[in-house]
Design an enzyme around this catalytic site. Structure first.
Site, short mmCIF file in Angstrom:
data_model
loop_
_atom_site.label_atom_id
_atom_site.label_comp_id
_atom_site.label_asym_id
_atom_site.label_seq_id
_atom_site.Cartn_x
_atom_site.Cartn_y
_atom_site.Cartn_z
NE ARG A 290 40.82 13.53 14.06
CZ ARG A 290 41.15 14.41 13.46
NH1 ARG A 290 41.64 15.64 13.93
NH2 ARG A 290 40.93 14.67 12.00
CB THR A 291 36.93 7.92 15.22
OG1 THR A 291 38.30 7.93 14.80
CG2 THR A 291 36.11 6.71 14.50
CE LYS B 80 32.91 -0.42 37.78
NZ LYS B 80 31.25 -0.26 37.33
NE ARG C 161 39.50 3.93 17.17
CZ ARG C 161 40.08 4.82 16.41
NH1 ARG C 161 40.56 5.69 17.31
NH2 ARG C 161 39.81 5.07 15.31
CG HIS D 257 40.14 3.08 11.07
ND1 HIS D 257 39.07 3.16 11.03
CD2 HIS D 257 40.68 4.43 11.86
CE1 HIS D 257 38.52 4.51 11.76
NE2 HIS D 257 39.63 4.99 12.18
#
Lengths: 439, 336
Positions: free
Chosen positions: B67-68, B95, B117, B145
Site C-alpha cells: 500500500r505505502t 547477499k 522503509r 512514519h
C-alpha cells in the site's frame, strides 16, 4: 610522536632508574607528596620525598617536571579479538592502546573464538602476550564451557595455568543451578567469580535504557530491573555458598545499594562500573549513535551522577574501561542491529579525570579504583608504590588539554565514544616492569 | 491548477522528511494545504502538475508494503517523476550487503529523492547521512512514519475543518507503533488533545512524558473523542506475548459499536490499514458511515505528492530534521 617499546623488551634487563621531581600519589598508602621513585630489576626499591631532587649515583634520571607519578592502571575488563577476530584487535594492538592510556596490567576477557575455556587456550594467551604485548596481560577464564552457561569449566586447572579470575563474559548465566555450582566450586579454589548481571529474558532485544528517549526513538528499552533481579539472585547464591563474587559492570544505584547491603551482611562481594557509565548518559545515544551502544545500556544523567557518588562513597570498588573494539561492519548499522561495545583503553584515564574536573571526585579515590583495588581483588602485587612492588607506573599531567582523534588511537578499532571530545589530562609516560613502554 | 507548490513562501523547506518530531505547525499546515490542492487535482482527472518531470524517485523498501509503496509511486508519477521500485528485502541485503553499501550504490545512480522503509528504527536517518539526494521516511521500525501522520491530519481537517482543539484517541499497540509516534508529534503540534489507549503491555515506556493522556480502559479513553484512531496489532504480538488472545484483545481494545457509542456522535473512525477485522476493529465499524478509512488512502497519495514536491524544491545540502538539538537535553556529557 609517541614512542612505544618493542614487544620482548620487557623480558630484557633495564637500567636502574629514578623518577624525580614528581607529585607522587599512591592511593593504597594515602601518599600524596612531592617526591620520586627508585626502580631496579623491575621492582620499586624506594619511594619518597627524599627522591624529589636527589638522584643516587649510577641511576638513569627521569625528570617528571612536577607531574603526577602514580601506579600503573589495572583494567579488569578488556575485550580483544585474539584469537578469532584479529581484524578488530590483537593482544599486541590492545597492549599499545593500554600503554598509551596508562594501563600497565589488563585482564582480557574470554569472549574470543574459541572461548578461553581450556588450559591450552590460557597458555596461548599468556605466550602470545609474552611475545607481543608491551603491558602485563592476564587471561580471564570462562566459567562455563563456550560461555553457554550450562557446563562448568576446569576452574582449578585453568587457575593453575594462569586464569586470574572467572567470568561468563558478555553472557550472563541464566540458569541459577549452574551459577550455584560455579560459586560453590570456585570457592574451593578461592577463585574470584565476576559476572555481568543481566536477566536476558527481561532485557530481551532492548538496545538502550528504557524510558522516554527509547520511546521517542522507537527503540526497545532495557529496564534497570533486568540488572537488579539478576544481581539479587547472585547475591542469594553468594550467601548460600560464601564464594568471592564481583559484579562486573553495574549501571545503576539500585544495584550498588544491593551490593552495599550484601557487604553489610558480611558477604565477600565487590562491584565494578565501566568508565562509560560514569561519564556518559543515555542522551549521548541520540540520534542513533551506535558508538554509544553498550551493555548494560547507558542510563540517565541522574543514574550517572549517583554512580559517581557511589564511587566516592567507596561502594564501587573498580572502574574498568570495558574496552570492546568493534569495526565498521558491526557498528555502522541501524542501532538495533549494531554491536554493543566501545573502545576505551586509551581514553580510560582521561575520561576518569573528567570525574575529577567536573564532578569533584578526589584523585586518590579515582586512582584507587583503577590501581590498588582491582589489584587486590585479583591478588596482584602491582597497583601500589611501595618497595618490592613491580615497577609498573605512570606519569601524567592531569590538566593537559587534548582532543581525541580516532585516527591517532593505537587500537586497531576506532569505535571510541569520545572521538572528537575535549579531554583534560593525558598520560606522559608508562613504565612496565621498569621499562618505559610509552612516552 | 499547477500552482499548488510553487508559492515562494512555503514554510516547509527541508531537504529530507525523516521524522515529525521537530515539525512546526506552519510547516505541517503548509504541507496539508498543498496536499489538499493535490487531492483536488487528483480528483479532477485534469492535467497533472509536472513539477517532478525529469526527476528520479527511488522507492527503497526493506520491508514489504504494497500500500505505502503504491501510494508513493502514484504520487511521484502524478508529478511526472520517473519511479524505480526496489524491494531490497528480497535482493542484495540477503547477499550480505549492508544498508550503507546499498545507500552508496543508489546514491551513485544520482536519484533526486529516495523513499525508504526499513524495519529498524533510525535506519532511514543513517541512510540519509550517506546520500546527497533527498530522503523521505516511509516508516522506520517503531520510530516514525511521517507521511501517515500528515495524511491523518489532512483527513481530519477535511472532515472537521480543523485539527486544533479536537480530542483524538489513538488506540492499540502504541508501544510498537511508528504511526502512533508520528501522530502524537503532528497532532500535538497542531494543538489537538491527544489520548493513547492500550493495555499496559502495549504502552510505551514513560508515556507520561509524551504530552498525551493515557488510558488502559478503552471505554474511558474514547469518551467524548472527536476522532478514534485505531492501530494495527501485528499478528506475532497476539498469541500470548503481549496480549493473551485475539478474543480478549478484541473484547477490551477492539473498536465495536458499544465502545464507539462513548465517543462523540459525529466522531471519525480511522485506521492506517491494513485492518485486522475482528481483532482491533469490528467490520460493522470499519464500514460505518463515519469511517474515513478509504479517505485516508486517498489523502495518502495527496500528502505524498506534497511531500515529494516540497523536498525536491528544498535546496540541496539543507539539513533535514535533526531530532532534538543536543542542547535541549540535559547534560549529555560527551562534550563534543
Amino acid at each position: 610522536m609517541p614512542q612505544f617499546a618493542k614487544p620482548g623488551d620487557l623480558n630484557a634487563p633495564h637500567e636502574p632508574t629514578v623518577l624525580i621531581n614528581a607529585r607522587v600519589i599512591d592511593p593504597a598508602s594515602g601518599r600524596d607528596e612531592p617526591g620520586g621513585v627508585l626502580i631496579k630489576d623491575g621492582l620499586i626499591t624506594d619511594v619518597g620525598a627524599k627522591l624529589r631532587r636527589n638522584a643516587p649515583e649510577g641511576y638513569k634520571v627521569i625528570d617528571c617536571q612536577g607531574h603526577i607519578l602514580a601506579p600503573g592502571l589495572v583494567d579488569m575488563q578488556v575485550f580483544t579479538g585474539e584469537p578469532g577476530s584479529e581484524h578488530r584487535e590483537t593482544l599486541r594492538t590492545a597492549s599499545r592502546a593500554a600503554a598509551a592510556g596508562g594501563v600497565t596490567t589488563m585482564i582480557v576477557m574470554p569472549d574470543t573464538q574459541p572461548v578461553i575455556d581450556e588450559v591450552a587456550l590460557v597458555d596461548f594467551i599468556l605466550r602470545r602476550a609474552r611475545d607481543n604485548a608491551i603491558v602485563h596481560i592476564h587471561p580471564m577464564g570462562a566459567m562455563t564451557m563456550g560461555l553457554e552457561g550450562s557446563e562448568l569449566t576446569e576452574i582449578g586447572l585453568l587457575q593453575r595455568a594462569g586464569a586470574i579470575a572467572f567470568s561468563n563474559g558478555k553472557q550472563s548465566v541464566m540458569n541459577a543451578r549452574v551459577m550455584h555450582q560455579v560459586l560453590q566450586y570456585s570457592r574451593d579454589f578461592d577463585a574470584l567469580v565476576t559476572h555481568f548481571a543481566e536477566d536476558q529474558n527481561l532485557a530481551g532485544k532492548g538496545s538502550m535504557n528504557a524510558g522516554e528517549l527509547a520511546t521517542r526513538l522507537g527503540l526497545s528499552g532495557v529496564n534497570k530491573v533486568a540488572e537488579t533481579i539478576m544481581l539479587d539472585r547472585d547475591l542469594r547464591l553468594v550467601e548460600l555458598t560464601g564464594a568471592r563474587y564481583h559484579a562486573a559492570t553495574l549501571s545503576c544505584p539500585e544495584s550498588v545499594a544491593a551490593i552495599r547491603q550484601a557487604r553489610g551482611n558480611g558477604l565477600k562481594v565487590t562491584c565494578g562500573v565501566s568508565i562509560n557509565h560514569l561519564t556518559l548518559n543515555e542522551n549521548d545515544v541520540v540520534p542513533y549513535r551506535t558508538f554509544f551502544k553498550v551493555r548494560p545500556p547507558l542510563r540517565t544523567e541522574a543514574d550517572r551522577a549517583a554512580m559517581t557518588r557511589a564511587l566516592e562513597a567507596g561502594d564501587i570498588d573498580v572502574i574498568v574501561s570495558s574496552h570492546d573494539p568493534q569495526d565498521v561492519d558491526t557498528k555502522r548499522r541501524p542501532f538495533d542491529e549494531a554491536a554493543d561495545g566501545a573502545a576505551g583503553l586509551e581514553t580510560l584515564l582521561a575520561a576518569a579525570l573528567r570525574l575529577h574536573h567536573n564532578d569533584g571526585v578526589d584523585l586518590k579515590t579515582l586512582l584507587r579504583a583503577m590501581t590498588s583495588r582491582p589489584a587486590e581483588l585479583l591478588g596482584l602485587e602491582c597497583g601500589r608504590l611501595i618497595p618490592g612492588a613491580p615497577a609498573d607506573l605512570i606519569v601524567f599531567d592531569p590538566n593537559a588539554p587534548w582532543v581525541v582523534n580516532r585516527d591517532e588511537l593505537s587500537s586497531r578499532s576506532k569505535n571510541s565514544p569520545f572521538d572528537e571530545s575535549k579531554m583534560q589530562g593525558r598520560v606522559l609516560r608508562t613504565v612496565v616492569a621498569g621499562h618505559t613502554v610509552y612516552s | 491548477m499547477t500552482q499548488f507548490l510553487s508559492d515562494s513562501e512555503h514554510a516547509f523547506a527541508r531537504h529530507h522528511l525523516l521524522t515529525c518530531e521537530k515539525l512546526t505547525a506552519p510547516e505541517i499546515e503548509s504541507l496539508i494545504d498543498a496536499a489538499d490542492k493535490a487531492a483536488e487535482i487528483s480528483r479532477s482527472g485534469d492535467r497533472h502538475p509536472q513539477c517532478l518531470a525529469g526527476k528520479t524517485v527511488i522507492n527503497l523498501f526493506f520491508e514489504a508494503s504494497t500500500r505505502t509503496q503504491a501510494s508513493f509511486e502514484l504520487a511521484a508519477k502524478r508529478l511526472g517523476a520517473d519511479v524505480l521500485n526496489m524491494n531490497v528485502s528480497t535482493s542484495s541485503v540477503q547477499k550480505g550487503e549492508t544498508l550503507i553499501d546499498t545507500a552508496m550504490t543508489l546514491n551513485a545512480m544520482r536519484p533526486d529523492i529516495i523513499v525508504v522503509r526499513h524495519h529498524a528504527a533510525g535506519a532511514v536517518q543513517l541512510l540519509s547521512e550517506k546520500v546527497d539526494c533527498s530522503v523521505v521516511n516511509a516508516g522506520d521500525g517503531a520510530h516514525q512514519h511521517p507521511t501517515q501522520a500528515l495524511l491523518d491530519a489532512l483527513t481530519i481537517k477535511r472532515e472537521k475543518g480543523r485539527v486544533g482543539g479536537l480530542t483524538v484517541a489513538i488506540c492499540g499497540d502504541v508501544k510498537h507503533s511508528r504511526v502512533a509516534r508520528s501522530n502524537m508529534d503532528v497532532l500535538n503540534a497542531l494543538g489537538a488533545n491527544v489520548r493513547i489507549i492500550a493495555p499496559s503491555t502495549l504502552m510505551p515506556s514513560a508515556p507520561d512524558r509524551l504530552g498525551v493522556e493515557t488510558f488502559t480502559n478503552m471505554w474511558e479513553g474514547v469518551t467524548g473523542a472527536d476522532v478514534v484512531m485505531m492501530l494495527r496489532l501485528q499478528r506475532e504480538r497476539m498469541a500470548g506475548a503481549f496480549v493473551p488472545s485475539e478474543r480478549e484483545y478484541f473484547h477490551y481494545f477492539g473498536l465495536d459499536q458499544d465502545k464507539l457509542s462513548y465517543a462523540k456522535p459525529d466522531a471519525l473512525i480511522m485506521h492506517p490499514g491494513p485492518m485486522n477485522r475482528g481483532v482491533e476493529i469490528a467490520s460493522t465499524v470499519a464500514d460505518h458511515s463515519r469511517s474515513v478509512i478509504q479517505d485516508q488512502v486517498e489523502m495518502g497519495v495527496a500528502i505524498r505528492m506534497a511531500v515529494l514536491a516540497a523536498v525536491a524544491r528544498a535546496p540541496r545540502g539543507h539539513q533535514g530534521n535533526q531530532p532534538w538539538a543536543r542542547s535541549e537535553n540535559s547534560s549529555g556529557s560527551a562534550q563534543r
